[in-house]
Enzyme design. Structure first.
Site, short mmCIF file in Angstrom:
data_model
loop_
_atom_site.label_atom_id
_atom_site.label_comp_id
_atom_site.label_asym_id
_atom_site.label_seq_id
_atom_site.Cartn_x
_atom_site.Cartn_y
_atom_site.Cartn_z
N CYS A 5 1.48 2.19 12.92
CA CYS A 5 2.57 2.39 13.28
C CYS A 5 2.92 3.29 14.27
O CYS A 5 3.34 4.04 14.76
CB CYS A 5 2.90 2.94 12.42
SG CYS A 5 1.94 3.95 11.31
N GLN B 27 -7.28 -0.70 3.46
CA GLN B 27 -8.33 -0.48 3.92
C GLN B 27 -9.77 -1.59 3.66
O GLN B 27 -10.76 -2.53 4.36
CB GLN B 27 -9.23 -0.08 5.50
CG GLN B 27 -7.84 0.52 6.61
CD GLN B 27 -7.52 -1.03 6.73
OE1 GLN B 27 -8.07 -1.23 7.47
NE2 GLN B 27 -6.49 -0.91 7.80
N SER C 140 -3.21 -3.62 -0.45
CA SER C 140 -2.56 -3.96 -0.28
C SER C 140 -2.35 -5.53 -0.35
O SER C 140 -3.86 -5.61 0.62
CB SER C 140 -2.05 -2.94 1.46
OG SER C 140 -1.38 -4.22 1.98
N GLY C 141 -1.64 -6.31 -0.20
CA GLY C 141 -1.77 -7.53 -0.09
C GLY C 141 -2.39 -8.27 1.63
O GLY C 141 -3.01 -8.73 1.89
N THR D 141 12.33 -6.78 -9.94
CA THR D 141 12.16 -8.42 -11.29
C THR D 141 10.93 -8.78 -10.26
O THR D 141 10.70 -8.51 -9.28
CB THR D 141 13.73 -9.97 -10.14
OG1 THR D 141 14.27 -9.33 -11.30
CG2 THR D 141 12.71 -11.24 -11.07
N GLY E 205 0.66 -1.39 0.59
CA GLY E 205 -0.14 -0.12 -0.06
C GLY E 205 1.08 1.24 -0.61
O GLY E 205 0.75 2.15 -0.46
N THR E 206 1.85 1.27 0.89
CA THR E 206 2.48 2.51 0.84
C THR E 206 3.47 2.81 -0.57
O THR E 206 3.79 3.60 -0.91
CB THR E 206 3.78 2.42 1.28
OG1 THR E 206 3.28 2.03 3.01
CG2 THR E 206 5.08 3.47 2.18
N ASN F 10 -8.40 3.48 8.53
CA ASN F 10 -7.91 3.08 9.21
C ASN F 10 -8.39 3.09 10.70
O ASN F 10 -7.77 2.22 11.29
CB ASN F 10 -6.32 2.51 8.74
CG ASN F 10 -5.21 4.12 9.09
OD1 ASN F 10 -5.73 5.22 8.05
ND2 ASN F 10 -4.40 3.80 9.83
C1 PLP Z 1 -1.65 -0.97 5.67
C2 PLP Z 1 -2.06 0.81 4.92
C3 PLP Z 1 -1.28 1.35 4.50
C4 PLP Z 1 0.01 1.24 3.73
O1 PLP Z 1 -0.09 -0.62 3.20
P1 PLP Z 1 1.24 -1.30 3.81
O2 PLP Z 1 1.25 -2.10 2.59
O3 PLP Z 1 1.55 -1.76 5.10
O4 PLP Z 1 2.19 -0.24 3.25
C5 PLP Z 1 -2.09 2.16 3.17
N1 PLP Z 1 -2.82 2.85 3.38
C6 PLP Z 1 -4.12 2.47 4.76
C7 PLP Z 1 -5.15 3.77 5.04
C8 PLP Z 1 -3.41 1.21 5.69
O5 PLP Z 1 -5.02 1.23 6.07
#
Ligand code: PLP
Length: 386
Positions: free
Chosen positions: A327, A180, A200-201, A238, A72-73, A152
């Site tokens: 975090c 989310q 995000s997975g 890769t 996600g980041t 979140n």
């Molecule tokens: C967890 C989260 C992210 C970051 O995703 P990662 O895969 O952990 O880098 C970004 N946005 C929201 C709203 C999240 O909850």
């Protein structure tokens, strides 16, 4: 550990056993580089492209719209930095909100240092922004609007459909952080409508370190990492074949589950949790919107309570919760989301977030409610008077 109660699915979800099973061959015997030309490697290429089709179907997009990332980041970074650095010099304005995840907020702040004008919208007391707020900030220089789907920390859902239609009518690009909501509510990129969307997975029972940026084909985005020309030249490196295969498997499971009653069962358990906590004389209040919120998300404020001591005491009873953002919980700093919603720093310290998942049972929820009924008066007695 067997009777541990895990209520922190907004921080991360367990890897589904079926996802692991799909990944295993690509972590072991099928170790090939998907760009190599021999037969077995072409099998890896096929697995990546089939996964791209799955991801596209999950979002109602085209395979060429899907860029696999490390999470996600990275997806948020690629969307914001990629669009703003590809935009013409007279388009240097970004509209976002004060309640975004740090992956968006800190990226917006970094862009400000690079000369981008950024407008941060204030949410209301339910943690929501409106399309009218967005509209009043649109200027001739606006290149991008970025508004998250589900928050979140407080679970509020944003009116992204209305904001998307507004953005489309004003010919401004629209990015949605849907990390989310993916797997919780159906997401169709044409119906929203949006131009970029992050997933995000590990927030949807897939592997950590995997993600997707949906980016409408042809839309100008500048690569943010230089290297090979993987992922349409937008994401060098890769391919993480096992991760990509796992993410696709997670999406297939989420898609199937959205067609069942699982979401309404999660919602039912969440409502028992909320009613159970608010129904005791704990002076608790729900944060975020009471109805327009993620189906698995409950978040509270306990005035006069240190969120940290609440978490420690829950932990002693085998219950895993969070003070808000994963975090942020190691920090003393109160949540930027709660502050933006108008809560005082003192009140924001008493935050507790409990997020449900596939393994959550009614008995776990009832034990959690009962535990809070004991813990909150105890830790409130200990808190130093303000
Ligand atoms: C967890 C989260 C992210 C970051 O995703 P990662 O895969 O952990 O880098 C970004 N946005 C929201 C709203 C999240 O909850």
């Amino acid at each position: 550990m067997s009777d541990m109660i895990y209520l922190d699915h907004a921080a991360t979800t367990p890897l589904d056993a079926r996802v692991l099973e799909a990944m295993l061959p690509y972590l072991t015997e099928r170790h090939w580089n998907a760009s190599s030309l021999y037969g077995p490697a072409r099998g890896c290429r096929r697995a990546v492209e089939e996964s791209r089709e799955v991801a596209a179907a999950f979002l109602g997009a085209r395979p060429s719209d899907i860029i696999f990332t490390s999470g996600g980041t990275e997806s948020d970074n690629l969307a914001l930095r990629g669009v703003l650095s590809a935009a013409p010099p007279e388009k240097r304005h970004l509209i976002t909100t004060r309640i975004e995840h740090h992956a968006v907020l800190h990226t917006a702040q970094a862009l400000e240092l690079m000369g981008v004008r950024v407008t941060y919208l204030d949410p209301d007391r339910f943690g929501r922004v409106t399309a009218e707020q967005v509209e009043s900030e649109i200027g001739h220089d606006t290149a991008l609007i970025s508004v998250m789907h589900g928050n979140n920390e407080v679970g509020s859902l944003q009116p992204i459909g209305v904001i998307g239609s507004l953005a489309r009518s004003r010919r401004i690009l629209f990015h949605v952080d849907a990390v989310q909501t993916a797997g919780q509510v159906p997401i169709r990129v044409r119906e929203i409508p949006c131009d970029l969307l992050s997933l995000s997975g590990h927030k949807m029972y897939g592997p950590k370190g995997t993600g997707v940026l949906y980016r409408r084909t042809g839309l100008p985005v500048a690569e943010q990492m230089t290297g090979g020309d993987q992922e349409f030249g937008l994401r060098a490196g890769t391919e993480n074949v096992a991760g990509i295969v796992g993410l696709a498997a997670a999406m297939e499971l989420a898609h199937a589950e959205l067609a069942t009653t699982a979401a309404s069962e999660t919602r039912r358990l969440r409502d028992i949790l909320i009613a159970g906590v608010l129904g005791q004389a704990l002076d608790a209040r729900l944060t975020g919107h009471p109805e327009l919120r993620l189906p698995n998300h409950a978040s509270f404020l306990f005035p006069g309570v240190e969120g940290e001591s609440l978490l420690l005491n829950l932990d002693l009873r085998g219950i895993c919760g969070s003070s808000g953002a994963a975090c942020a919980s190691g920090e003393i700093e109160p949540s930027h989301v709660l502050l933006a919603m108008g809560f005082s720093p003192a009140d924001a310290r008493g935050a507790l977030r409990l997020t449900l998942g596939r393994g959550t049972t009614e008995s776990q929820i009832r034990r959690t409610v009962a535990a809070l009924g004991q813990i909150v008066p105890e830790v409130r007695g200990l808190a130093t008077p303000a």
